[in-house]
Design a protein around this motif. Structure first.
Motif, PDB file in Angstrom:
ATOM      1  N   CYS A 140      -7.046  -5.870   4.470  1.00 26.14           N
ATOM      2  CA  CYS A 140      -6.824  -4.758   3.395  1.00 26.14           C
ATOM      3  C   CYS A 140      -5.602  -4.039   3.950  1.00 26.14           C
ATOM      4  O   CYS A 140      -4.741  -3.417   3.129  1.00 26.14           O
ATOM      5  N   CYS A 141      -5.772  -3.609   5.168  1.00 28.06           N
ATOM      6  CA  CYS A 141      -4.593  -2.823   5.801  1.00 28.06           C
ATOM      7  C   CYS A 141      -3.389  -3.596   5.585  1.00 28.06           C
ATOM      8  O   CYS A 141      -2.462  -2.813   5.303  1.00 28.06           O
ATOM      9  N   LYS A 142      -3.394  -4.508   5.931  1.00 29.74           N
ATOM     10  CA  LYS A 142      -1.999  -5.381   5.969  1.00 29.74           C
ATOM     11  C   LYS A 142      -1.443  -5.485   4.389  1.00 29.74           C
ATOM     12  O   LYS A 142      -0.232  -5.047   4.258  1.00 29.74           O
ATOM     13  N   ALA A 143      -2.415  -5.421   3.417  1.00 26.25           N
ATOM     14  CA  ALA A 143      -1.939  -5.221   1.823  1.00 26.25           C
ATOM     15  C   ALA A 143      -1.401  -3.974   1.669  1.00 26.25           C
ATOM     16  O   ALA A 143      -0.419  -3.845   1.112  1.00 26.25           O
ATOM     17  N   THR A 144      -2.049  -3.057   2.201  1.00 28.75           N
ATOM     18  CA  THR A 144      -1.722  -1.660   2.182  1.00 28.75           C
ATOM     19  C   THR A 144      -0.260  -1.575   2.735  1.00 28.75           C
ATOM     20  O   THR A 144       0.646  -0.983   1.915  1.00 28.75           O
ATOM     21  N   GLU A 145       0.005  -2.075   4.018  1.00 22.70           N
ATOM     22  CA  GLU A 145       1.293  -1.955   4.482  1.00 22.70           C
ATOM     23  C   GLU A 145       2.213  -2.506   3.675  1.00 22.70           C
ATOM     24  O   GLU A 145       3.445  -2.015   3.382  1.00 22.70           O
ATOM     25  N   LYS A 146       1.993  -3.967   2.983  1.00 21.74           N
ATOM     26  CA  LYS A 146       3.027  -4.486   1.974  1.00 21.74           C
ATOM     27  C   LYS A 146       3.336  -3.457   1.056  1.00 21.74           C
ATOM     28  O   LYS A 146       4.361  -3.317   0.464  1.00 21.74           O
ATOM     29  N   ARG A 147       2.339  -2.945   0.345  1.00 26.27           N
ATOM     30  CA  ARG A 147       2.281  -2.074  -0.847  1.00 26.27           C
ATOM     31  C   ARG A 147       3.337  -0.937  -0.476  1.00 26.27           C
ATOM     32  O   ARG A 147       4.333  -0.513  -1.252  1.00 26.27           O
ATOM     33  N   MET A 148       3.310  -0.400   0.567  1.00 31.03           N
ATOM     34  CA  MET A 148       3.853   0.612   1.074  1.00 31.03           C
ATOM     35  C   MET A 148       5.430   0.231   1.144  1.00 31.03           C
ATOM     36  O   MET A 148       6.468   0.905   0.806  1.00 31.03           O
ATOM     37  N   ALA A 149       5.758  -1.031   1.747  1.00 30.91           N
ATOM     38  CA  ALA A 149       7.021  -1.506   1.979  1.00 30.91           C
ATOM     39  C   ALA A 149       7.768  -1.764   0.708  1.00 30.91           C
ATOM     40  O   ALA A 149       8.744  -1.167   0.375  1.00 30.91           O
ATOM     41  N   GLY A 150       6.777  -2.210  -0.292  1.00 30.78           N
ATOM     42  CA  GLY A 150       7.305  -2.401  -1.512  1.00 30.78           C
ATOM     43  C   GLY A 150       7.979  -1.260  -2.177  1.00 30.78           C
ATOM     44  O   GLY A 150       9.061  -1.049  -2.708  1.00 30.78           O
ATOM     45  N   LEU A 151       7.046  -0.099  -2.034  1.00 29.25           N
ATOM     46  CA  LEU A 151       7.566   1.279  -2.694  1.00 29.25           C
ATOM     47  C   LEU A 151       8.888   1.639  -1.916  1.00 29.25           C
ATOM     48  O   LEU A 151       9.492   1.959  -2.649  1.00 29.25           O
ATOM     49  N   SER A 152       8.839   1.571  -0.619  1.00 25.77           N
ATOM     50  CA  SER A 152      10.134   2.249  -0.148  1.00 25.77           C
ATOM     51  C   SER A 152      11.138   1.400  -0.401  1.00 25.77           C
ATOM     52  O   SER A 152      12.257   1.650  -0.292  1.00 25.77           O
ATOM     53  N   GLU A 153      10.898   0.002  -0.486  1.00 28.94           N
ATOM     54  CA  GLU A 153      12.291  -0.708  -0.816  1.00 28.94           C
ATOM     55  C   GLU A 153      12.766  -0.727  -2.145  1.00 28.94           C
ATOM     56  O   GLU A 153      13.936  -0.942  -2.314  1.00 28.94           O
ATOM     57  N   ASN A 154      11.746  -0.779  -3.121  1.00 24.33           N
ATOM     58  CA  ASN A 154      12.125  -0.761  -4.421  1.00 24.33           C
ATOM     59  C   ASN A 154      12.191   0.500  -5.217  1.00 24.33           C
ATOM     60  O   ASN A 154      13.334   0.906  -5.836  1.00 24.33           O
ATOM     61  N   LEU A 155      10.810   1.116  -5.247  1.00 29.84           N
ATOM     62  CA  LEU A 155      10.901   2.262  -6.097  1.00 29.84           C
ATOM     63  C   LEU A 155      11.802   3.620  -5.498  1.00 29.84           C
ATOM     64  O   LEU A 155      12.417   4.019  -6.417  1.00 29.84           O
ATOM     65  N   LEU A 156      11.430   3.708  -4.695  1.00 27.99           N
ATOM     66  CA  LEU A 156      12.092   5.039  -4.092  1.00 27.99           C
ATOM     67  C   LEU A 156      13.684   5.020  -4.251  1.00 27.99           C
ATOM     68  O   LEU A 156      14.165   5.898  -4.609  1.00 27.99           O
ATOM     69  N   PRO A 157      14.301   3.876  -3.486  1.00 27.27           N
ATOM     70  CA  PRO A 157      15.637   4.078  -3.626  1.00 27.27           C
ATOM     71  C   PRO A 157      16.419   3.953  -5.110  1.00 27.27           C
ATOM     72  O   PRO A 157      17.283   4.640  -5.499  1.00 27.27           O
ATOM     73  N   GLN A 174       4.707  -3.234 -10.406  1.00 26.85           N
ATOM     74  CA  GLN A 174       3.500  -3.678 -10.745  1.00 26.85           C
ATOM     75  C   GLN A 174       3.135  -4.707 -10.161  1.00 26.85           C
ATOM     76  O   GLN A 174       2.163  -5.104  -9.975  1.00 26.85           O
ATOM     77  N   ASN A 175       4.031  -5.670 -10.276  1.00 30.07           N
ATOM     78  CA  ASN A 175       3.884  -7.138  -9.491  1.00 30.07           C
ATOM     79  C   ASN A 175       3.343  -6.790  -8.258  1.00 30.07           C
ATOM     80  O   ASN A 175       2.400  -7.164  -7.735  1.00 30.07           O
ATOM     81  N   MET A 176       3.946  -5.944  -7.628  1.00 27.59           N
ATOM     82  CA  MET A 176       3.592  -5.599  -6.194  1.00 27.59           C
ATOM     83  C   MET A 176       2.180  -5.181  -6.367  1.00 27.59           C
ATOM     84  O   MET A 176       1.406  -5.355  -5.532  1.00 27.59           O
ATOM     85  N   GLN A 177       2.036  -4.177  -6.898  1.00 28.59           N
ATOM     86  CA  GLN A 177       0.588  -3.540  -6.948  1.00 28.59           C
ATOM     87  C   GLN A 177      -0.301  -4.493  -7.235  1.00 28.59           C
ATOM     88  O   GLN A 177      -1.404  -4.634  -6.586  1.00 28.59           O
TER      89      GLN A 177
END
Lengths: 427, 364
Positions: free
Chosen positions: A317-334, A404-407
């Protein structure tokens, strides 16, 4: 009649020098010279084709390729007058491919800076060869942007990544920062390339093709500091005059829209950052959670396996959460950030348009001719703004979908993990 | 502060009466003292511990009261299903007798035993021949306590954070809805997506409430560990008693022997004084020897009974400990499984919400 050297879209031979040796300070008024030139340009091969947007961003964001909301059913802009666009044939409209990569740092006696490699591949005739590779630094991009703004004050120039991040989260030369910037620069150039007018801008071409020394000598030919100052002064003056008088309804709407939009985007950005932060905190706590179970399993016999199983799952789960965060910062935030910048740009554009109108109005007695040209310009702007707004929406749809895909992926991972768990000690 | 709790009598005809938390405590104390070799089921916590920030730490909070009520009910069920404890009369009257129960308990005089036990338990003493099994068990109970309390603490923090993540998404709902007001094509999509965000944010409340139940199950065993430890300590105490008695006996025997044979085998003050000040008269010696012999007699009997007691204790304690172990493994396994099930359902909900949101977004 003011002979304004309006930099035309298409590379007419006259315009080869860039905006200008003989540009006059009255940058606000396009002048008659610009009008017909622009119309001529319009008549040229300017694609307003749907498919072009498929390739709008030539980058890692493959998801964006699915965008196709530039339906022909766009709100009718009064640009029908000038709308003599020829549709390009075939889907391979993209004749200009640009990539920005390979950042390298250069250390000189005075300063340290980073250059990026800009690779261009093209099949256009006006380019001497079909491939170019040059190195550019951030300042060069700034220069290009300001040239484009000068040349097309009411077109929407894509945003550049900022000089530095104010929040101080990132070091000026950290890898993360450089990578983020590189991606943004890449997007910047590609957006210009996709823009029906900007793509033929001469400065743009030079930016893509010239060697370092050629570029610096070309730069020096720009309008002097003085003239630029003159522009600014005029701009301020005209805005003070309350240029809002004869604004056509459409632009008022746009203005209102932009204000609200800008507000909302800013809030969204804040929310997204907040979510990121919460997720990071969550992740940090989770990191401790798993090992406890492992520790416990050491004192147990029967329960040991089950506990180890849980520890395992928690770690995943931890790793999954990490991925989710990475997704956020790479896609959504920029992207949110980009649109914040965009909203500022658009407000600027609208202001300038108002200025132009203001200037025009103050000379309204003179030339009906001019007015026609002004209309042309307005319409052009209007159309373009529509276009970008739609780009807006399209992009939104995409990033959201992607997110959403990412989530969803994260969630499925969680579920799989939990299911494994269950099987694990139902045994 | 106490909490009123309603019990339904189980092995008695129709009955429901009101009991305060303090009465439960009294019952448990009584049972612990009366059956020192049994791992007595623990009571739910008096105050709210291991709370994460949204959950109130207020003892009067209705959720807390409800959970405590369930905990007390659980306690009674455990006692009732215990092969030994369920037969206790005081326990029966707890369930059936409204008034005068307290007095009845006090009359058993268990309080005296309790006090002395308490004193002894808190004292530090060294046992010369500790029973290895009990020592190991004690270690285990210590470890269990520490690991579970650590786990509960971290879980509370994790819950806190997760709550935050979910709730912030709720803001999306609001902004989306505001934004949709100015959009044409995107409006509907945004609006419905916003709705899903709200659903997502709201779902965390139920999820975490269910998790509290899991936490309670763990807490029970946290307290059980304490009970386990108590049994070990009591055994230690017994052992120590035994050893002391044996030691006492040995020294008395020695004294006797010395007096009888007149030899001083070990250095003693008596030996010294008698050397210095002369020995006693034979009569005195005889008297002393007689007394000692009586004491030795007593002592030997005591030792025998203590030994017996000890062996009995160990036997029954181990029986109960085995029972407890099985119960613990079974219960904890179930608890862990239900936790996993909870997680799965949480994830499934998440998938659903985000799939819906995704659909909305793609229609924008």
């Amino acid at each position: 009649m003011e002979a304004e050297d309006w930099v035309p879209g298409p590379p007419l031979p006259a315009g080869g020098e860039g905006p200008g040796a003989d540009s006059q300070p009255a940058a606000g008024v396009p002048g008659t010279a610009g009008g017909p030139l622009l119309a001529a340009a319009a008549a040229e091969v300017l694609a307003l084709d749907d498919e072009e947007d498929d390739l709008e961003v030539f980058s890692k964001d493959t998801s964006l390729a699915e965008v196709n909301s530039f339906s022909p059913s766009m709100p009718i802009s009064p640009s029908s007058m000038t709308n003599q666009y020829k549709l390009e044939d075939g889907p391979e409209l993209r004749d200009l491919f640009i990539t920005v990569d390979d950042p390298e740092s250069h250390i000189t006696a005075i300063e340290t800076f980073i250059t990026y490699r800009v690779v261009t591949k093209t099949s256009r005739g006006e380019f001497d060869s079909s491939e170019y590779e040059v190195r550019r630094r951030y300042q060069d991009f700034l220069w290009l942007k300001s040239k484009l703004e000068e040349a097309h004050p009411t077109l929407i120039i894509p945003p550049l990544p900022e000089k530095f991040i104010i929040k101080g989260m990132v070091e000026r030369f950290s890898d993360e920062f450089i990578e983020t910037r590189r991606k943004a620069l890449h997007k910047f150039l590609n957006r210009i390339a996709d823009h029906p007018t900007l793509t033929f801008n001469e400065d743009f071409k030079i930016f893509l093709t010239a060697q370092a020394w050629e570029l610096s000598s070309h730069k020096k030919q720009g309008p002097g500091l003085l003239s630029r100052m003159g522009q600014t002064v005029r701009a301020v003056a005209s805005s003070v005059r309350g240029a809002v008088k004869n604004r056509p309804g459409m632009f008022t709407e746009m203005n209102d829209y932009m204000e609200t939009f800008s507000q909302k985007i800013n809030v969204l950005d804040k929310i997204a950052h907040r979510i990121y932060k919460e997720e990071r905190d969550y992740f940090n706590e989770m990191k401790e959670y798993g090992p406890i179970h492992t520790l416990w399993s050491a004192s147990e016999e029967d329960l040991a396996d089950s506990l180890k199983g849980i520890a395992n799952c928690i770690d995943r789960c931890c790793k999954a959460t990490e991925k989710r965060m990475a997704g956020l910062s790479e896609n959504l935030l920029p992207i949110l950030h980009e649109y914040i910048l965009y909203s500022e740009i658009l407000m600027g554009v609208l202001k300038r348009r108002d200025q132009i109108q203001g200037e025009l109005d103050s000379k309204v007695d003179a030339l009906a001719n001019k007015k026609t040209e002004k209309d042309l310009l307005s319409e052009e702007i209007g159309k373009l703004e529509d276009k970008v707004e739609r780009a807006n929406n399209a992009l939104r749809a995409d990033w959201d979908r992607w997110k959403q895909n990412m989530q969803c992926d994260m969630r499925s991972t969680f579920t799989h993990v939990a299911e494994n768990n269950l099987h694990y000690y139902e045994e | 502060r106490a909490v009123e709790s309603q019990i339904e009598g189980q092995c008695a005809p129709v009955d429901s009466l009101w009991r305060r938390y303090s009465e439960f405590e009294l019952l448990r104390n009584y049972l612990s003292v009366t059956y020192p070799h049994i791992v007595v089921p623990p009571l739910p916590e008096k105050r709210a511990d291991f709370v994460w920030h949204k959950l109130s730490a207020d003892n009067m909070d209705p959720d807390f009261v409800e959970r405590r009520r369930m905990g007390l009910e659980n306690f009674l069920l455990r006692v009732a299903s215990h092969p030994v404890l369920c037969q206790d009369k005081i326990f029966h009257s707890f369930l059936t007798q409204e008034g005068g129960w307290k007095e009845m308990v006090n009359e058993t005089g268990f309080q005296l035993k309790a006090d002395s036990r308490l004193k002894a338990l808190n004292a530090t003493f060294r046992v010369k021949n500790p029973d290895k099994r009990f020592t190991e068990l004690k270690h285990y109970s210590d470890e269990l306590q520490s690991v579970i309390s650590h786990l509960l603490r971290v879980r509370a923090r994790v819950a806190d954070r997760l709550y935050g993540v979910y709730k912030v998404h709720g803001n999306y709902g609001r902004v989306f809805s505001e934004w949709s007001a100015i959009e044409k094509e995107m409006g509907d999509g945004l609006q419905s997506a916003g709705h899903h965000m709200d659903v997502y944010a709201a779902s965390i409340d139920d999820i975490l409430e269910e998790e509290e139940h899991y936490a309670d199950q763990l807490k029970e065993y946290l307290f059980y560990a304490e009970a386990l430890r108590a049994v070990c300590r009591k055994h230690e105490l017994m052992q120590y008693d035994l050893e002391m008695a044996a030691q006492d006996l040995t020294s008395k025997k020695q004294q006797c022997e010395e007096l009888a044979t007149g030899t001083v085998r070990t250095f003693s003050l008596k030996g010294m004084t008698s050397k210095l000040f002369g020995q006693e008269t034979p009569e005195q010696r005889e008297a002393k020897i007689k007394v000692l012999e009586e004491q030795i007699q007593e002592g030997e009997e005591q030792l025998k009974s203590k030994n017996l007691e000890g062996r009995d204790f160990v036997k029954s304690a181990w029986a109960d400990i085995e029972r407890f172990k099985e119960q613990k493994n079974h219960d904890l396994k179930e608890a862990l499984i239900s936790y996993a099930v909870m997680q799965i359902s949480m994830c499934k909900k998440g998938i659903q919400v985000w799939t819906n949101a995704k659909e909305c977004f793609s229609k924008m």
